[in-house]
Write a protein that holds these residues in place. Sequence first.
Motif, PDB file in Angstrom:
ATOM      1  N   ARG A  83       0.410  -8.046   4.012  1.00  0.00           N
ATOM      2  CA  ARG A  83      -0.238  -7.564   5.221  1.00  0.00           C
ATOM      3  C   ARG A  83      -1.248  -6.506   4.822  1.00  0.00           C
ATOM      4  N   GLU A  84      -2.259  -6.324   5.645  1.00  0.00           N
ATOM      5  CA  GLU A  84      -3.251  -5.294   5.354  1.00  0.00           C
ATOM      6  C   GLU A  84      -2.864  -4.019   6.087  1.00  0.00           C
ATOM      7  N   GLU A  85      -2.983  -2.915   5.360  1.00  0.00           N
ATOM      8  CA  GLU A  85      -2.668  -1.605   5.929  1.00  0.00           C
ATOM      9  C   GLU A  85      -3.622  -0.588   5.329  1.00  0.00           C
ATOM     10  N   ASP A  86      -4.392   0.054   6.168  1.00  0.00           N
ATOM     11  CA  ASP A  86      -5.368   1.060   5.717  1.00  0.00           C
ATOM     12  C   ASP A  86      -6.300   0.511   4.638  1.00  0.00           C
ATOM     13  N   GLY A  87      -6.713  -0.757   4.784  1.00  0.00           N
ATOM     14  CA  GLY A  87      -7.636  -1.364   3.837  1.00  0.00           C
ATOM     15  C   GLY A  87      -7.012  -1.823   2.532  1.00  0.00           C
ATOM     16  N   ARG A  88      -5.679  -1.773   2.440  1.00  0.00           N
ATOM     17  CA  ARG A  88      -4.987  -2.203   1.226  1.00  0.00           C
ATOM     18  C   ARG A  88      -4.055  -3.359   1.556  1.00  0.00           C
ATOM     19  N   GLU A  89      -3.876  -4.275   0.594  1.00  0.00           N
ATOM     20  CA  GLU A  89      -2.934  -5.377   0.759  1.00  0.00           C
ATOM     21  C   GLU A  89      -1.556  -4.905   0.311  1.00  0.00           C
ATOM     22  N   ILE A  90      -0.588  -4.995   1.213  1.00  0.00           N
ATOM     23  CA  ILE A  90       0.778  -4.542   0.961  1.00  0.00           C
ATOM     24  C   ILE A  90       1.694  -5.765   0.892  1.00  0.00           C
ATOM     25  N   LEU A 136      12.336  -4.941  -4.734  1.00  0.00           N
ATOM     26  CA  LEU A 136      11.694  -3.769  -5.331  1.00  0.00           C
ATOM     27  C   LEU A 136      10.199  -3.688  -5.045  1.00  0.00           C
ATOM     28  N   VAL A 137       9.519  -4.823  -4.974  1.00  0.00           N
ATOM     29  CA  VAL A 137       8.065  -4.792  -4.774  1.00  0.00           C
ATOM     30  C   VAL A 137       7.672  -4.725  -3.303  1.00  0.00           C
ATOM     31  N   LYS A 138       8.612  -4.960  -2.413  1.00  0.00           N
ATOM     32  CA  LYS A 138       8.323  -4.903  -0.980  1.00  0.00           C
ATOM     33  C   LYS A 138       7.790  -3.517  -0.617  1.00  0.00           C
ATOM     34  N   GLY A 139       6.656  -3.494   0.075  1.00  0.00           N
ATOM     35  CA  GLY A 139       6.034  -2.235   0.476  1.00  0.00           C
ATOM     36  C   GLY A 139       5.038  -1.685  -0.527  1.00  0.00           C
ATOM     37  N   MET A 140       4.973  -2.272  -1.728  1.00  0.00           N
ATOM     38  CA  MET A 140       4.023  -1.823  -2.748  1.00  0.00           C
ATOM     39  C   MET A 140       2.672  -2.495  -2.538  1.00  0.00           C
ATOM     40  N   THR A 141       1.621  -1.878  -3.043  1.00  0.00           N
ATOM     41  CA  THR A 141       0.314  -2.520  -3.015  1.00  0.00           C
ATOM     42  C   THR A 141       0.249  -3.585  -4.107  1.00  0.00           C
ATOM     43  N   ILE A 142      -0.651  -4.526  -3.926  1.00  0.00           N
ATOM     44  CA  ILE A 142      -0.846  -5.574  -4.933  1.00  0.00           C
ATOM     45  C   ILE A 142      -1.176  -4.950  -6.285  1.00  0.00           C
ATOM     46  N   GLU A 143      -2.032  -3.952  -6.303  1.00  0.00           N
ATOM     47  CA  GLU A 143      -2.449  -3.311  -7.551  1.00  0.00           C
ATOM     48  C   GLU A 143      -1.270  -2.657  -8.266  1.00  0.00           C
ATOM     49  N   GLU A 144      -0.390  -2.012  -7.506  1.00  0.00           N
ATOM     50  CA  GLU A 144       0.803  -1.380  -8.095  1.00  0.00           C
ATOM     51  C   GLU A 144       1.686  -2.404  -8.778  1.00  0.00           C
ATOM     52  N   VAL A 145       1.931  -3.509  -8.095  1.00  0.00           N
ATOM     53  CA  VAL A 145       2.802  -4.552  -8.644  1.00  0.00           C
ATOM     54  C   VAL A 145       2.192  -5.127  -9.917  1.00  0.00           C
ATOM     55  N   ILE A 146       0.905  -5.424  -9.885  1.00  0.00           N
ATOM     56  CA  ILE A 146       0.231  -5.971 -11.070  1.00  0.00           C
ATOM     57  C   ILE A 146       0.362  -5.004 -12.241  1.00  0.00           C
TER      58      ILE A 146
END
Length: 85
Positions: free
Chosen positions: A20-27, A47-57
């Motif tokens: 989902r998009e939140e504040d211009g970031r994909e979560i 564990l990755v739920k709620g993280m941004t795509i960039e964080e997970v990568i």
Amino acid sequence: MKYTYQTKGTCSREIEILTREEDGREIIEDVRFLGGCNGNLQGIGALVKGMTIEEVISRLAGIDCKGKGTSCPDQLAKALKEMKA
């Protein structure tokens, strides 16, 4: 957004990602793996739920399983990179 990725070189066969998009970031909203080590993969999804795509990568890219050159977490990172492209 829903995205499905066919994994390569791992026990899991497919990853389904919901964002989902939140504040211009994909979560990351949800991640489900088809096949593989069920308990571990449920754990990764939780564990990755709620993280941004960039964080997970940044956290999962390059993790290796048994010398295969990839892993289920690495495949998730690759799926997210492909999804962003």
